[in-house]
Write an enzyme that holds these catalytic residues in place. Structure first.
Site, PDB file in Angstrom:
ATOM      1  N   GLY A  75       9.975  15.707  -0.293  1.00  0.00           N
ATOM      2  CA  GLY A  75      10.090  14.814   0.857  1.00  0.00           C
ATOM      3  C   GLY A  75       9.117  13.652   0.781  1.00  0.00           C
ATOM      4  O   GLY A  75       9.379  12.573   1.303  1.00  0.00           O
ATOM      5  N   LEU A 129       9.559   9.725  11.823  1.00  0.00           N
ATOM      6  CA  LEU A 129       8.929  10.964  11.383  1.00  0.00           C
ATOM      7  C   LEU A 129       7.534  11.049  11.990  1.00  0.00           C
ATOM      8  O   LEU A 129       6.776  10.083  11.943  1.00  0.00           O
ATOM      9  CB  LEU A 129       8.809  11.017   9.861  1.00  0.00           C
ATOM     10  CG  LEU A 129      10.104  10.969   9.042  1.00  0.00           C
ATOM     11  CD1 LEU A 129       9.802  11.193   7.576  1.00  0.00           C
ATOM     12  CD2 LEU A 129      11.097  11.981   9.549  1.00  0.00           C
ATOM     13  N   ASN A 155      12.836   9.762  -2.798  1.00  0.00           N
ATOM     14  CA  ASN A 155      13.429  10.816  -1.975  1.00  0.00           C
ATOM     15  C   ASN A 155      14.883  10.412  -1.727  1.00  0.00           C
ATOM     16  O   ASN A 155      15.167   9.533  -0.926  1.00  0.00           O
ATOM     17  CB  ASN A 155      12.669  10.950  -0.663  1.00  0.00           C
ATOM     18  CG  ASN A 155      13.250  12.029   0.246  1.00  0.00           C
ATOM     19  OD1 ASN A 155      14.365  12.502   0.035  1.00  0.00           O
ATOM     20  ND2 ASN A 155      12.493  12.405   1.273  1.00  0.00           N
ATOM     21  N   PHE A 188      12.572   6.059  -0.046  1.00  0.00           N
ATOM     22  CA  PHE A 188      13.923   6.616  -0.186  1.00  0.00           C
ATOM     23  C   PHE A 188      14.766   5.882  -1.216  1.00  0.00           C
ATOM     24  O   PHE A 188      14.619   4.675  -1.435  1.00  0.00           O
ATOM     25  CB  PHE A 188      14.631   6.616   1.165  1.00  0.00           C
ATOM     26  CG  PHE A 188      14.109   7.660   2.107  1.00  0.00           C
ATOM     27  CD1 PHE A 188      14.554   8.961   2.031  1.00  0.00           C
ATOM     28  CD2 PHE A 188      13.147   7.337   3.058  1.00  0.00           C
ATOM     29  CE1 PHE A 188      14.062   9.940   2.890  1.00  0.00           C
ATOM     30  CE2 PHE A 188      12.649   8.293   3.921  1.00  0.00           C
ATOM     31  CZ  PHE A 188      13.102   9.600   3.828  1.00  0.00           C
ATOM     32  N   ARG A 191       0.835  -1.210   0.000  1.00  0.00           N
ATOM     33  CA  ARG A 191       0.000   0.000   0.000  1.00  0.00           C
ATOM     34  C   ARG A 191       0.866   1.256   0.000  1.00  0.00           C
ATOM     35  O   ARG A 191       0.598   2.217  -0.731  1.00  0.00           O
ATOM     36  CB  ARG A 191      -0.931  -0.007   1.221  1.00  0.00           C
ATOM     37  CG  ARG A 191      -2.021  -1.071   1.186  1.00  0.00           C
ATOM     38  CD  ARG A 191      -3.090  -0.793   2.238  1.00  0.00           C
ATOM     39  NE  ARG A 191      -2.534  -0.786   3.592  1.00  0.00           N
ATOM     40  CZ  ARG A 191      -2.455  -1.861   4.379  1.00  0.00           C
ATOM     41  NH1 ARG A 191      -2.891  -3.040   3.927  1.00  0.00           N
ATOM     42  NH2 ARG A 191      -1.965  -1.776   5.599  1.00  0.00           N
ATOM     43  N   LEU A 192       1.920   1.245   0.815  1.00  0.00           N
ATOM     44  CA  LEU A 192       2.801   2.406   0.894  1.00  0.00           C
ATOM     45  C   LEU A 192       3.499   2.660  -0.440  1.00  0.00           C
ATOM     46  O   LEU A 192       3.685   3.812  -0.846  1.00  0.00           O
ATOM     47  CB  LEU A 192       3.844   2.202   1.993  1.00  0.00           C
ATOM     48  CG  LEU A 192       3.336   2.296   3.426  1.00  0.00           C
ATOM     49  CD1 LEU A 192       4.408   1.811   4.400  1.00  0.00           C
ATOM     50  CD2 LEU A 192       2.920   3.723   3.753  1.00  0.00           C
ATOM     51  N   CYS A 203      17.173  15.843   4.644  1.00  0.00           N
ATOM     52  CA  CYS A 203      16.591  16.272   3.375  1.00  0.00           C
ATOM     53  C   CYS A 203      16.854  17.740   3.053  1.00  0.00           C
ATOM     54  O   CYS A 203      16.750  18.144   1.898  1.00  0.00           O
ATOM     55  CB  CYS A 203      15.086  16.016   3.382  1.00  0.00           C
ATOM     56  SG  CYS A 203      14.665  14.253   3.323  1.00  0.00           S
ATOM     57  N   HIS A 205      12.125  20.428  -2.624  1.00  0.00           N
ATOM     58  CA  HIS A 205      12.567  19.066  -2.324  1.00  0.00           C
ATOM     59  C   HIS A 205      11.346  18.186  -2.073  1.00  0.00           C
ATOM     60  O   HIS A 205      10.519  18.494  -1.205  1.00  0.00           O
ATOM     61  CB  HIS A 205      13.470  19.039  -1.091  1.00  0.00           C
ATOM     62  CG  HIS A 205      13.744  17.651  -0.601  1.00  0.00           C
ATOM     63  ND1 HIS A 205      14.701  16.850  -1.165  1.00  0.00           N
ATOM     64  CD2 HIS A 205      13.153  16.909   0.362  1.00  0.00           C
ATOM     65  CE1 HIS A 205      14.698  15.674  -0.557  1.00  0.00           C
ATOM     66  NE2 HIS A 205      13.760  15.690   0.372  1.00  0.00           N
TER      67      HIS A 205
END
Length: 396
Positions: A309, A269, A340, A217, A60-61, A166, A307
């Site tokens: 993120g 995060l 990212n 990432f 899903r992500l 970042c 950027h």
């Protein structure tokens, strides 16, 4: 001279004497290209994990991040040599740094060489080196190994920016701008290099955020040449760096939390991170825009090099500033193609912005288009540069 006068005066000029300009861009990547559609099976297979629930969550992500492809240092050869990287509770920071230190230097050298080729100058012209990474730790630092690998003069003045996350790419650009403007005739090489191996871990229900990192990432390196008063016979200025601002948001230092442990770097995060950025981005941008007299929220009069993120942050910024969809297209393309890649990604965004500008250039378009270069990192720290796109000067 009032703000309106400053705006009119600066716009009429070509390149402002003494102002730093980006003279060239370059990038490099490790050899492993990962297709997002095959990432889930590959990741769970390589980590010897069979957890259907976590696998479904990562699937899903992978869709919500909008990433399609990334480059990574991690390979089957590395996992065969260091099988402990996929084992829980084993100290592996030494092994990770052995891999990362070598990998980031190799990529930084390649990106710098690509940038030098695009620039047209010589190694002897480089007076300063700014090196940015959140993926290594050693003494002496990666700046020395990069200088040695490129063959820079021992007189080259070096500075490192470690663990800026970042925001590192724009932070490095701010530092390079200051160096270039305070050292007439200087040419600054800014290099960034990152790999996710420093934080690579097997999936675990106890670390749900790790899956976000796996889905988002990527690895790579980037480089820029920065200098003032370009020699137009062979240098082609891309962007003029007018004003740089850094600001941290009080009481947000735990919202992006990274720690170096015996098992590598661990990141967390906060869920409210996109909302925090949304709430503060307008005031930060207004501060930069006011320097040249932009008023009445003229956000769509600017270019936006942001950027990426993650898609949530881009969506929040677009909504809060009521930006036209195309304003963040370069950021979305960079995220889709490279993920990212931390400090590197702003260079990928700027490259796409130049490409799109050349395709859509119109006769009625302002030759010296103003815009903002933005990134957000640990702190929470905002990095921003008010800049002008000078690429039209290079079109004949």
């Amino acid at each position: 001279m009032g703000e309106e006068g400053i705006w009119k005066d600066v716009t009429k000029q070509g390149i402002n004497p003494g102002k730093a300009t980006i003279l060239a861009l370059g990038k490099a990547f490790p050899p492993q290209l990962v297709m997002q559609e095959f990432l889930v099976d590959g990741y769970f297979r390589s980590t010897n994990c069979d957890n259907p629930e976590l696998k479904q969550k990562l699937a899903r992500l992978c869709k919500t991040t909008t990433v399609k492809t990334r480059y990574v240092v991690m390979s089957e050869e590395i996992l065969m040599k260091y099988p402990e990287l996929v084992s829980e509770g084993i100290p592996t920071v030494k092994q990770r740094l052995e891999i990362c230190n070598e990998a980031v230097t190799e990529m930084a050298i390649e990106a710098s060489q690509a940038c030098m080729k695009n620039w047209g100058g010589s190694l002897a012209d480089i007076t300063h080196l700014v090196y940015v990474s959140s993926s290594e730790a050693r003494l002496p630092g990666g700046d020395l190994y990069l200088a040695k690998g490129l063959g820079l003069s021992p007189d080259t003045q070096r500075i490192m920016l470690y663990f800026a996350g970042c925001s590192g790419g724009v932070a490095g650009l701010r530092v390079a701008k200051d160096i270039a403007e305070n050292n007439p005739g200087s040419r600054v090489l800014l290099a960034t290099s990152e790999t996710t191996i420093i934080g690579f871990k097997p999936p675990s229900a106890d670390r749900p955020y790790d899956l976000v990192g796996v889905a988002l990432f990527g690895d790579g390196a980037a480089a820029m040449i920065i200098g003032s008063d370009p020699i137009l016979e062979y240098e082609k200025p891309l962007f003029e760096l007018h004003t740089a601002v850094q600001e941290f948001l009080p009481h947000t230092e735990k919202k992006i939390d990274g720690r170096l442990t015996e098992e590598g770097i661990s990141f967390k995060l906060a869920r409210e991170l996109p909302q925090i950025i949304e709430d503060s981005v307008e005031g930060f941008c207004d501060k930069l825009m006011s320097v040249v007299g932009f008023q009445n929220k003229e956000y769509n009069e600017l270019f936006w090099a942001v950027h990426p993120g993650g898609p949530a942050i881009l969506n929040r910024i677009e909504k809060r500033l009521d930006l036209l969809p195309e304003k963040l297209s370069a950021s979305r393309r960079a995220l889709m193609d490279y993920g990212n890649a931390s400090s590197n990604t702003i260079v990928y965004v700027l490259e796409y912005m130049i490409e799109e500008g050349l395709k859509t250039r119109r006769d009625d378009r302002e030759d010296h288009e103003w815009g903002l270069i933005l990134a957000f990192g640990p702190g929470i720290t905002f990095e921003g540069i008010l800049a002008r796109n000078l690429c039209a000067l290079n079109v004949t």
